[in-house]
Write a protein that holds these residues in place. Structure first.
Motif, short mmCIF file in Angstrom:
data_model
loop_
_atom_site.label_atom_id
_atom_site.label_comp_id
_atom_site.label_asym_id
_atom_site.label_seq_id
_atom_site.Cartn_x
_atom_site.Cartn_y
_atom_site.Cartn_z
N UNK A 1 -10.43 19.74 122.67
CA UNK A 1 -9.89 18.40 122.52
C UNK A 1 -10.56 17.45 123.51
N UNK A 2 -10.64 16.21 123.15
CA UNK A 2 -11.23 15.24 124.06
C UNK A 2 -10.25 14.73 125.12
N UNK A 3 -9.08 15.35 125.22
CA UNK A 3 -8.04 14.89 126.15
C UNK A 3 -7.82 15.93 127.24
N UNK A 4 -7.66 15.46 128.45
CA UNK A 4 -7.31 16.35 129.56
C UNK A 4 -5.78 16.47 129.63
N UNK A 5 -5.32 17.35 130.49
CA UNK A 5 -3.89 17.49 130.71
C UNK A 5 -3.29 16.17 131.17
N UNK A 6 -3.96 15.50 132.08
CA UNK A 6 -3.46 14.21 132.58
C UNK A 6 -3.42 13.16 131.47
N UNK A 7 -4.43 13.18 130.59
CA UNK A 7 -4.44 12.24 129.45
C UNK A 7 -3.21 12.45 128.58
N UNK A 8 -2.93 13.70 128.25
CA UNK A 8 -1.79 14.01 127.39
C UNK A 8 -0.48 13.65 128.06
N UNK A 9 -0.38 13.90 129.36
CA UNK A 9 0.83 13.50 130.10
C UNK A 9 1.01 11.99 130.05
N UNK A 10 -0.08 11.26 130.20
CA UNK A 10 -0.02 9.79 130.14
C UNK A 10 0.34 9.32 128.73
N UNK A 11 -0.29 9.89 127.73
CA UNK A 11 -0.05 9.49 126.34
C UNK A 11 1.42 9.66 125.97
N UNK A 12 2.01 10.79 126.37
CA UNK A 12 3.40 11.09 125.99
C UNK A 12 4.41 10.74 127.08
N UNK A 13 3.96 10.09 128.13
CA UNK A 13 4.81 9.66 129.24
C UNK A 13 5.62 10.81 129.84
N UNK A 14 4.93 11.89 130.14
CA UNK A 14 5.58 13.05 130.76
C UNK A 14 5.50 12.95 132.27
N UNK A 15 6.58 13.30 132.94
CA UNK A 15 6.61 13.28 134.40
C UNK A 15 5.75 14.41 134.95
N UNK A 16 4.95 14.10 135.95
CA UNK A 16 4.07 15.12 136.52
C UNK A 16 4.84 16.25 137.19
N UNK A 17 6.05 15.97 137.66
CA UNK A 17 6.83 17.02 138.32
C UNK A 17 7.48 17.99 137.33
N UNK A 18 7.43 17.68 136.04
CA UNK A 18 8.04 18.56 135.04
C UNK A 18 7.02 19.32 134.21
N UNK A 19 5.76 19.07 134.41
CA UNK A 19 4.73 19.61 133.54
C UNK A 19 4.63 21.14 133.60
N UNK A 20 4.98 21.73 134.70
CA UNK A 20 4.90 23.19 134.84
C UNK A 20 6.17 23.91 134.37
N UNK A 21 7.17 23.18 133.97
CA UNK A 21 8.45 23.78 133.55
C UNK A 21 8.40 24.23 132.09
N UNK A 22 9.23 25.21 131.73
CA UNK A 22 9.39 25.53 130.31
C UNK A 22 10.00 24.31 129.60
N UNK A 23 9.75 24.17 128.32
CA UNK A 23 10.26 23.00 127.58
C UNK A 23 11.77 22.86 127.72
N UNK A 24 12.49 23.96 127.69
CA UNK A 24 13.95 23.86 127.77
C UNK A 24 14.43 23.32 129.12
N UNK A 25 13.52 23.26 130.10
CA UNK A 25 13.88 22.76 131.43
C UNK A 25 13.31 21.38 131.73
N UNK A 26 12.92 20.65 130.69
CA UNK A 26 12.32 19.33 130.92
C UNK A 26 13.31 18.19 130.73
N UNK A 27 14.57 18.51 130.52
CA UNK A 27 15.60 17.47 130.42
C UNK A 27 15.38 16.56 129.23
N UNK A 28 15.52 15.25 129.46
CA UNK A 28 15.38 14.27 128.39
C UNK A 28 13.95 14.12 127.88
N UNK A 29 12.99 14.75 128.54
CA UNK A 29 11.60 14.71 128.09
C UNK A 29 11.28 15.84 127.11
N UNK A 30 12.28 16.57 126.71
CA UNK A 30 12.08 17.75 125.86
C UNK A 30 11.26 17.45 124.61
#
Length: 83
Positions: A1-30
């Motif tokens: 893909x032409x996107x890095x991890x940081x690009x995808x986090x920015x695109x989907x507005x994901x918090x950097x402190x939650x990126x290493x968590x399992x999806x069920x532990x991402x709260x409202x960002x699930x």
């Protein structure tokens, strides 16, 4: 893909402190995290679980963003809503 991890986090507005968590532990960002994972794997169709109107109101702002991003990237999103 032409996107890095940081690009995808920015695109989907994901918090950097939650990126290493399992999806069920991402709260409202699930749902953003679920869409980001599918996007990073090159999925074309995204289907979300059934939401009541009341529950959808809780996530409305997040879904508006998710659907906008997926639409901009020519992806199909299915979001069933009920009473």
């Amino acid at each position: 893909m032409p996107y890095s991890l940081n690009d995808i986090c920015d695109i989907f507005q994901l918090s950097s402190d939650r990126i290493e968590r399992p999806i069920k532990s991402t709260g409202n960002e699930r749902y953003q995290a679920m869409a980001a994972v599918g996007f990073s794997f090159g999925k074309q169709v995204f289907c979300f679980p059934w939401f009541s109107k009341t529950r959808y109101k809780i996530y409305k702002i997040r879904f508006e963003h998710i659907l906008k991003v997926l639409g901009e990237h020519k992806k199909i999103a299915i979001l069933p809503l009920g009473e």
